[in-house]
Design a protein around this motif. Structure first.
Motif, PDB file in Angstrom:
ATOM      1  N   MET A 104      30.793   6.322  12.696  1.00 28.00           N
ATOM      2  CA  MET A 104      31.009   7.576  13.775  1.00 28.00           C
ATOM      3  C   MET A 104      29.590   7.841  13.282  1.00 28.00           C
ATOM      4  SD  MET A 104      33.198  10.188  13.951  1.00 28.00           S
ATOM      5  CE  MET A 104      33.400  11.414  14.432  1.00 28.00           C
ATOM      6  N   LEU A 105      29.153   8.921  14.603  1.00 29.37           N
ATOM      7  CA  LEU A 105      27.781   9.055  14.883  1.00 29.37           C
ATOM      8  C   LEU A 105      27.702  10.904  14.000  1.00 29.37           C
ATOM      9  CD1 LEU A 105      26.172   8.506  18.550  1.00 29.37           C
ATOM     10  CD2 LEU A 105      26.228   7.497  16.482  1.00 29.37           C
ATOM     11  N   GLU A 106      26.562  11.127  13.131  1.00 30.09           N
ATOM     12  CA  GLU A 106      27.075  12.153  12.421  1.00 30.09           C
ATOM     13  C   GLU A 106      25.353  12.964  12.864  1.00 30.09           C
ATOM     14  OE1 GLU A 106      27.600  12.409   8.535  1.00 30.09           O
ATOM     15  OE2 GLU A 106      28.921  10.104   8.293  1.00 30.09           O
ATOM     16  N   PHE A 107      25.450  14.257  13.730  1.00 30.50           N
ATOM     17  CA  PHE A 107      24.364  15.317  14.360  1.00 30.50           C
ATOM     18  C   PHE A 107      24.009  15.806  13.118  1.00 30.50           C
ATOM     19  CE2 PHE A 107      25.487  12.919  17.923  1.00 30.50           C
ATOM     20  CZ  PHE A 107      24.291  12.950  18.300  1.00 30.50           C
ATOM     21  N   LYS A 108      23.121  16.533  12.482  1.00 27.15           N
ATOM     22  CA  LYS A 108      23.082  17.590  12.251  1.00 27.15           C
ATOM     23  C   LYS A 108      22.072  18.567  13.100  1.00 27.15           C
ATOM     24  CE  LYS A 108      20.439  19.276   8.001  1.00 27.15           C
ATOM     25  NZ  LYS A 108      19.041  18.814   6.811  1.00 27.15           N
ATOM     26  N   THR A 109      22.750  19.687  13.246  1.00 25.69           N
ATOM     27  CA  THR A 109      21.596  20.827  13.913  1.00 25.69           C
ATOM     28  C   THR A 109      20.212  21.140  13.482  1.00 25.69           C
ATOM     29  OG1 THR A 109      23.940  21.349  15.337  1.00 25.69           O
ATOM     30  CG2 THR A 109      21.865  23.082  14.994  1.00 25.69           C
ATOM     31  N   ILE A 110      18.570  21.321  14.160  1.00 31.52           N
ATOM     32  CA  ILE A 110      17.903  20.936  13.125  1.00 31.52           C
ATOM     33  C   ILE A 110      17.377  22.874  14.206  1.00 31.52           C
ATOM     34  CG2 ILE A 110      15.302  20.961  13.801  1.00 31.52           C
ATOM     35  CD1 ILE A 110      15.896  17.828  13.842  1.00 31.52           C
ATOM     36  N   GLU A 111      17.510  22.847  15.284  1.00 34.83           N
ATOM     37  CA  GLU A 111      17.243  24.264  15.895  1.00 34.83           C
ATOM     38  C   GLU A 111      18.158  25.134  16.624  1.00 34.83           C
ATOM     39  OE1 GLU A 111      13.018  26.141  17.943  1.00 34.83           O
ATOM     40  OE2 GLU A 111      13.451  23.846  16.849  1.00 34.83           O
ATOM     41  N   ALA A 112      18.143  25.579  16.813  1.00 31.33           N
ATOM     42  CA  ALA A 112      18.885  26.995  17.577  1.00 31.33           C
ATOM     43  C   ALA A 112      18.404  26.756  19.448  1.00 31.33           C
ATOM     44  CB  ALA A 112      20.973  27.581  17.511  1.00 31.33           C
ATOM     45  N   LEU A 113      18.591  27.017  20.502  1.00 30.99           N
ATOM     46  CA  LEU A 113      17.833  27.571  20.867  1.00 30.99           C
ATOM     47  C   LEU A 113      17.774  28.739  21.691  1.00 30.99           C
ATOM     48  CD1 LEU A 113      16.665  23.905  23.218  1.00 30.99           C
ATOM     49  CD2 LEU A 113      15.702  25.060  20.922  1.00 30.99           C
ATOM     50  N   LYS A 114      17.160  29.508  22.098  1.00 35.87           N
ATOM     51  CA  LYS A 114      17.776  30.956  22.736  1.00 35.87           C
ATOM     52  C   LYS A 114      17.349  30.938  24.242  1.00 35.87           C
ATOM     53  CE  LYS A 114      17.678  33.119  18.331  1.00 35.87           C
ATOM     54  NZ  LYS A 114      16.922  34.371  17.046  1.00 35.87           N
ATOM     55  N   PRO A 115      17.975  31.618  24.787  1.00 39.71           N
ATOM     56  CA  PRO A 115      17.645  32.003  25.841  1.00 39.71           C
ATOM     57  C   PRO A 115      16.172  32.995  26.309  1.00 39.71           C
ATOM     58  CG  PRO A 115      19.924  32.692  25.914  1.00 39.71           C
ATOM     59  CD  PRO A 115      19.335  32.435  24.459  1.00 39.71           C
ATOM     60  N   ASN A 116      15.987  32.451  27.775  1.00 38.37           N
ATOM     61  CA  ASN A 116      14.137  33.211  28.203  1.00 38.37           C
ATOM     62  C   ASN A 116      14.710  34.603  28.307  1.00 38.37           C
ATOM     63  OD1 ASN A 116      12.136  33.451  29.316  1.00 38.37           O
ATOM     64  ND2 ASN A 116      11.238  32.248  29.136  1.00 38.37           N
ATOM     65  N   THR A 117      14.415  35.350  26.986  1.00 40.73           N
ATOM     66  CA  THR A 117      14.284  37.146  27.783  1.00 40.73           C
ATOM     67  C   THR A 117      13.809  37.884  29.337  1.00 40.73           C
ATOM     68  OG1 THR A 117      12.394  37.547  26.897  1.00 40.73           O
ATOM     69  CG2 THR A 117      14.045  37.915  25.214  1.00 40.73           C
ATOM     70  N   GLU A 118      13.186  36.535  29.812  1.00 35.75           N
ATOM     71  CA  GLU A 118      12.354  37.118  30.554  1.00 35.75           C
ATOM     72  C   GLU A 118      13.985  36.714  32.245  1.00 35.75           C
ATOM     73  OE1 GLU A 118       8.302  36.393  31.342  1.00 35.75           O
ATOM     74  OE2 GLU A 118       7.869  35.718  29.663  1.00 35.75           O
ATOM     75  N   ILE A 119      14.136  35.555  32.821  1.00 38.45           N
ATOM     76  CA  ILE A 119      14.965  35.306  32.818  1.00 38.45           C
ATOM     77  C   ILE A 119      15.858  35.929  33.470  1.00 38.45           C
ATOM     78  CG2 ILE A 119      16.719  33.479  33.725  1.00 38.45           C
ATOM     79  CD1 ILE A 119      13.687  31.579  32.480  1.00 38.45           C
ATOM     80  N   LEU A 120      15.960  35.829  31.663  1.00 39.92           N
ATOM     81  CA  LEU A 120      17.429  36.416  31.850  1.00 39.92           C
ATOM     82  C   LEU A 120      17.636  38.384  32.164  1.00 39.92           C
ATOM     83  CD1 LEU A 120      18.775  35.941  28.314  1.00 39.92           C
ATOM     84  CD2 LEU A 120      19.595  35.179  29.886  1.00 39.92           C
ATOM     85  N   GLU A 121      16.818  38.853  32.025  1.00 41.22           N
ATOM     86  CA  GLU A 121      16.061  40.296  32.333  1.00 41.22           C
ATOM     87  C   GLU A 121      16.039  39.479  34.320  1.00 41.22           C
ATOM     88  OE1 GLU A 121      15.553  43.928  32.635  1.00 41.22           O
ATOM     89  OE2 GLU A 121      15.850  43.231  30.926  1.00 41.22           O
ATOM     90  N   ILE A 122      15.740  39.006  35.126  1.00 47.69           N
ATOM     91  CA  ILE A 122      15.947  38.983  36.363  1.00 47.69           C
ATOM     92  C   ILE A 122      17.422  38.364  37.131  1.00 47.69           C
ATOM     93  CG2 ILE A 122      14.769  37.512  38.336  1.00 47.69           C
ATOM     94  CD1 ILE A 122      12.445  36.908  36.784  1.00 47.69           C
ATOM     95  N   ILE A 123      18.235  37.744  36.002  1.00 50.95           N
ATOM     96  CA  ILE A 123      19.254  38.046  36.571  1.00 50.95           C
ATOM     97  C   ILE A 123      20.528  38.720  36.005  1.00 50.95           C
ATOM     98  CG2 ILE A 123      18.502  35.292  37.008  1.00 50.95           C
ATOM     99  CD1 ILE A 123      20.475  34.451  34.320  1.00 50.95           C
ATOM    100  N   LYS A 124      19.902  39.650  35.717  1.00 52.66           N
ATOM    101  CA  LYS A 124      20.728  40.279  34.775  1.00 52.66           C
ATOM    102  C   LYS A 124      21.921  40.901  35.963  1.00 52.66           C
ATOM    103  CE  LYS A 124      18.530  44.600  34.773  1.00 52.66           C
ATOM    104  NZ  LYS A 124      17.683  45.716  33.746  1.00 52.66           N
TER     105      LYS A 124
END
Length: 94
Positions: free
Chosen positions: A1-21
């Motif tokens: 079975m394939l096992e994954f380890k999370t290295i990094e969690a990516l966060k949404p871009n604040t500039e895009i979130l501000e425009i699409i609010k």
């Protein structure tokens, strides 16, 4: 079975979130995973899914030194830079 380890969690871009609010949208956070016992990495991009005033799916990948266009719009089947994405989203407001 394939096992994954999370290295990094990516966060949404604040500039895009501000425009699409003002839009109806949903954001799925991205992650970078390492496949254990190999040297492979899997990148799940950040997904901005806009449903109103238009249907648009924007994928944001982690920037590397090779690519300067980290955004991809599924409906256009094309890569974009942050400034190009901002212009496209501002045009939707009109």
């Amino acid at each position: 079975m394939l096992e994954f380890k999370t290295i990094e969690a990516l966060k949404p871009n604040t500039e895009i979130l501000e425009i699409i609010k003002d839009y109806t949208y949903e954001v799925k956070k991205g992650v970078i995973k390492h496949l254990l016992h190999t040297n492979l990495q899997v990148i799940e991009p950040i997904e901005y899914q806009i449903t109103y005033p238009t249907t648009l799916t924007i994928l944001e990948y982690k920037v590397n030194e090779i690519s300067n266009k980290p955004f991809y719009i599924k409906e256009h089947n094309q890569k974009y830079s942050l400034s190009e994405i901002i212009q496209i989203l501002k045009k939707l407001k009109i």
